[in-house]
Design an enzyme around this catalytic site. Structure first.
Site, PDB file in Angstrom:
ATOM      1  N   ASN A   9      42.909  33.085  41.361  1.00 14.51           N
ATOM      2  CA  ASN A   9      42.256  33.964  40.393  1.00 14.51           C
ATOM      3  C   ASN A   9      43.217  35.124  40.107  1.00 14.51           C
ATOM      4  O   ASN A   9      43.320  36.057  40.897  1.00 14.51           O
ATOM      5  CB  ASN A   9      40.927  34.480  40.975  1.00 14.51           C
ATOM      6  N   LYS A  11      43.087  37.274  37.776  1.00  9.28           N
ATOM      7  CA  LYS A  11      42.427  38.451  37.196  1.00  9.28           C
ATOM      8  C   LYS A  11      43.252  38.957  36.009  1.00  9.28           C
ATOM      9  O   LYS A  11      43.719  38.151  35.204  1.00  9.28           O
ATOM     10  CB  LYS A  11      42.213  39.517  38.280  1.00  9.28           C
ATOM     11  N   HIS A  98      31.700  36.084  38.919  1.00  7.82           N
ATOM     12  CA  HIS A  98      32.575  36.852  39.814  1.00  7.82           C
ATOM     13  C   HIS A  98      32.006  38.263  39.957  1.00  7.82           C
ATOM     14  O   HIS A  98      31.499  38.839  38.995  1.00  7.82           O
ATOM     15  CB  HIS A  98      34.004  36.884  39.274  1.00  7.82           C
ATOM     16  N   GLU A 100      33.325  41.051  40.064  1.00  6.43           N
ATOM     17  CA  GLU A 100      33.886  42.057  39.140  1.00  6.43           C
ATOM     18  C   GLU A 100      33.223  41.956  37.771  1.00  6.43           C
ATOM     19  O   GLU A 100      33.164  42.942  37.031  1.00  6.43           O
ATOM     20  CB  GLU A 100      35.416  41.885  39.056  1.00  6.43           C
ATOM     21  N   GLU A 170      31.975  34.770  48.063  1.00  7.49           N
ATOM     22  CA  GLU A 170      32.930  35.865  48.176  1.00  7.49           C
ATOM     23  C   GLU A 170      32.172  37.146  48.527  1.00  7.49           C
ATOM     24  O   GLU A 170      31.543  37.750  47.639  1.00  7.49           O
ATOM     25  CB  GLU A 170      33.650  36.097  46.846  1.00  7.49           C
ATOM     26  N   GLY A 176      39.756  42.103  47.720  1.00  5.06           N
ATOM     27  CA  GLY A 176      40.818  43.089  47.480  1.00  5.06           C
ATOM     28  C   GLY A 176      40.879  44.199  48.512  1.00  5.06           C
ATOM     29  O   GLY A 176      41.525  45.219  48.284  1.00  5.06           O
ATOM     30  N   SER A 213      40.011  38.354  50.195  1.00  5.08           N
ATOM     31  CA  SER A 213      41.140  38.723  51.067  1.00  5.08           C
ATOM     32  C   SER A 213      41.749  37.549  51.833  1.00  5.08           C
ATOM     33  O   SER A 213      42.210  37.706  52.968  1.00  5.08           O
ATOM     34  CB  SER A 213      40.743  39.851  52.034  1.00  5.08           C
TER      35      SER A 213
HETATM   36  P1  PGA Z   1      41.330  38.827  46.716  1.00  2.82           P
HETATM   37  O1  PGA Z   1      40.411  38.427  45.475  1.00  2.82           O
HETATM   38  O2  PGA Z   1      41.905  37.560  47.292  1.00  2.82           O
HETATM   39  O3  PGA Z   1      42.389  39.709  46.150  1.00  2.82           O
HETATM   40  O4  PGA Z   1      40.446  39.521  47.705  1.00  2.82           O
HETATM   41  C1  PGA Z   1      39.593  37.287  45.526  1.00  2.82           C
HETATM   42  C2  PGA Z   1      38.736  37.181  44.291  1.00  2.82           C
HETATM   43  O5  PGA Z   1      38.331  38.221  43.743  1.00  2.82           O
HETATM   44  O6  PGA Z   1      38.438  36.078  43.821  1.00  2.82           O
END
Ligand code: PGA
Length: 248
Positions: A9, A11, A98, A100, A170, A176, A213
């Site tokens: 991903n 982003k 997601h 976000e 998640e 993150g 993460s």
């Molecule tokens: P990350 O993001 O691996 O940077 O924690 C995962 C995601 O948001 O799908």
């Protein structure tokens, strides 16, 4: 043999040059030619990069995914992308729900069901993200939240079945942050998810993904946890070297 998914991903963090360099490194790497057929790699760049990457990935086993889609089929929805145009752009997968998008764009479970239906209607595989916030986690409400987030989706599946459905757990507080649940905590969630889907979507082809993460240091242990069929990787998927260390 069940497939194992590695979903990148990207982003809004990958440039066109960065994405092209990643794809060239991937398809020219010896690891790539010797990948087992059960290893499924899905790259999810931002919308403008899809059309550039699709020709490069054509005739390779690497799939292209989008990061969201509109809950509408077409029409006056400035700034949105329909599932049908994502399919035309070469996508076969799409992330929806997601955190976000839920937290920053206010997407609701109802809208996520709309997106799910659009994806199914256009033969794209939905990757539905679910997960609890830090506050919900601290309150011990994780399973209540997951059940809530799955309720409308299960109903939607019963009315309009996806050929394949990916559910990505998640924890929002792990995205993150460099923090992850312990492997025992992850294992307990995936046992619950497996049973919940077995009880509610007995005939569905579902795969369970962990995200939040994931990096080179923790991926090997997470991969071994029962019922995990793949990893959804954000920041550690931006550079090919790190992503490769997660895949191999
Ligand atoms: P990350 O993001 O691996 O940077 O924690 C995962 C995601 O948001 O799908």
């Amino acid at each position: 043999m069940r497939p194992f998914f590695y979903i990148a991903n990207w982003k809004m963090s990958q440039s066109l040059v960065g994405a092209q360099e990643f794809v060239h490194a991937l398809i020219n790497d010896s690891m790539f030619t010797s990948l087992p057929v059960t290893t499924k790699i899905v790259l999810c760049p931002s919308f403008p990069l899809l059309g550039f990457l699709a020709p490069e990935l054509k005739d390779t086993p690497i799939a292209l995914g989008a990061q969201t889609c509109s809950p509408h089929a077409s029409g006056a929805y400035t700034g949105q992308a329909s599932a049908s145009t994502l399919a035309e752009a070469g996508c076969t997968y799409c992330l929806i729900g997601h955190s976000e998008r839920r937290l920053l764009r206010g997407e609701t479970d109802e809208q996520i069901v709309g997106q799910y239906n659009q994806l199914v209607n256009n033969n794209l595989t939905p990757i539905v993200c679910i997960g609890e916030t830090e506050k919900e986690h601290a309150a011990g409400d994780t399973l209540i939240i997951l059940e809530q987030q799955l309720t409308l989706l299960i109903k939607a599946y019963q009315e309009n079945s996806a050929r394949t459905l990916l559910i990505a757990y998640e924890p929002v507080w792990a995205i993150g942050t460099g923090k992850t649940p312990t492997n025992d905590e992850i294992a307990a969630i995936f046992v619950w998810l497996k049973n919940h889907l077995k009880n509610n979507l007995a005939n569905a082809t579902t795969f369970l993904i962990y995200g939040g993460s994931v990096d080179e240091t923790n991926s090997a242990a997470i991969k071994k946890i029962a019922h995990i069929d793949g990893l959804l990787v954000g920041s550690a998927s931006l550079t090919f070297k790190k992503f490769k260390n997660i895949v191999v």
